[in-house]
Write an enzyme that holds these catalytic residues in place. Structure first.
Site, mmCIF file in Angstrom:
data_model
loop_
_atom_site.group_PDB
_atom_site.id
_atom_site.type_symbol
_atom_site.label_atom_id
_atom_site.label_comp_id
_atom_site.label_asym_id
_atom_site.label_seq_id
_atom_site.Cartn_x
_atom_site.Cartn_y
_atom_site.Cartn_z
ATOM 1 N N LYS A 233 4.625 3.068 -3.385
ATOM 2 C CA LYS A 233 4.723 1.887 -4.243
ATOM 3 C C LYS A 233 4.950 2.339 -5.680
ATOM 4 O O LYS A 233 4.158 3.125 -6.226
ATOM 5 C CB LYS A 233 3.386 1.146 -4.133
HETATM 6 C C1 E4P Z 1 0.201 -6.301 -4.054
HETATM 7 O O1 E4P Z 1 0.618 -5.369 -3.427
HETATM 8 C C2 E4P Z 1 -1.025 -6.299 -4.861
HETATM 9 O O2 E4P Z 1 -1.912 -5.380 -4.281
HETATM 10 C C3 E4P Z 1 -1.766 -7.602 -4.865
HETATM 11 O O3 E4P Z 1 -1.196 -8.547 -3.997
HETATM 12 C C4 E4P Z 1 -2.177 -8.096 -6.208
HETATM 13 O O4 E4P Z 1 -2.880 -9.318 -6.067
HETATM 14 P P1 E4P Z 1 -3.781 -9.955 -7.221
HETATM 15 O O5 E4P Z 1 -2.873 -10.566 -8.233
HETATM 16 O O6 E4P Z 1 -4.615 -10.976 -6.539
HETATM 17 O O7 E4P Z 1 -4.565 -8.802 -7.799
#
Ligand code: E4P
Length: 216
Positions: A84
């Site tokens: 990522k």
């Molecule tokens: C995506 O890969 C992130 O880990 C995640 O969905 C972030 O979510 P949040 O905005 O609730 O922290």
């Protein structure tokens, strides 16, 4: 639509990995920090738990070379790691380079359609638009999912549209209607997907009637 679980909690992953409803896992540095483990150990354990299903593991470097090396290191943990990277120019360059080497990349922290277009052109395997965080600032995150779907379909991009920052069962329905390929969902929201009070009431009444109908 595929379901990924958005967590680094081992017990929650175990719970969902036991079912065929789970298609993968996403993590981020905040989720890893909350799990209390160290990054590489947690990723290795998750990868081992979920078999061949993809597990997104995020880099923390921001410059091209260290980010690329970190991505290679994460990809070396297990064959199901998806690296990522953030949606920055450096992240896009690293996405191109890792993808060229056959390492799948999830481009994260996407907040507009142009960013998603760039990620697809850079060869991303997944794009992660954060819908909840757009809602938080008074925009409509689902509009972004619809826009990206239309743009990717216009040009035949194969990058999977992975809706992230999903906060409610309603978000999940909206993502499915808007054509997301994947929704990554926190465990607490995934558990709620099956719930409906009328299901509980109906089941209680069927069971009561079945007991009444049983011959004495
Ligand atoms: C995506 O890969 C992130 O880990 C995640 O969905 C972030 O979510 P949040 O905005 O609730 O922290």
């Amino acid at each position: 639509m595929k379901f990924f679980v958005d967590t680094a909690e081992i017990n929650a992953i175990k719970e969902f990995a036991a079912t065929s409803l789970l298609d993968g896992v996403t993590t981020n540095p905040t989720l890893i920090m909350k799990s209390g483990g160290t990054h590489e150990d947690v990723i290795a354990e998750i990868c081992q738990l979920v078999g061949a299903r993809p597990v997104s593991a995020e880099v923390i470097s921001t410059d091209i070379e260290p980010m690329f090396n970190e991505g290679k290191q994460l990809a070396g943990i297990a064959s199901n790691v998806v690296v990522k990277v953030p949606l920055t120019w450096n992240g896009l360059r690293v996405c191109e380079n890792l993808s060229r080497e056959g390492i799948p990349v999830n481009v994260t922290l996407c907040f507009n359609a142009n960013q998603a277009l760039l990620a697809a052109k850079a060869g991303a395997a997944y794009i992660s638009p954060f819908i909840g965080r757009l809602d938080d600032i008074g925009l409509d995150g689902i509009d972004l999912i619809s826009d990206i779907r239309e743009i990717y379909d216009n040009y035949g991009f194969t990058t999977q549209l992975l809706a992230a920052s999903v906060r409610s069962p309603h978000h999940v329905t909206q993502c499915a209607l808007a054509g997301a390929d994947v929704a990554t969902v926190p465990p607490s929201v995934l558990r709620k997907l099956c719930d409906h009070p009328l299901t509980d009431i109906g089941l209680a009444s069927f069971l009561a009637d079945a007991a009444r109908a049983r011959p004495a």
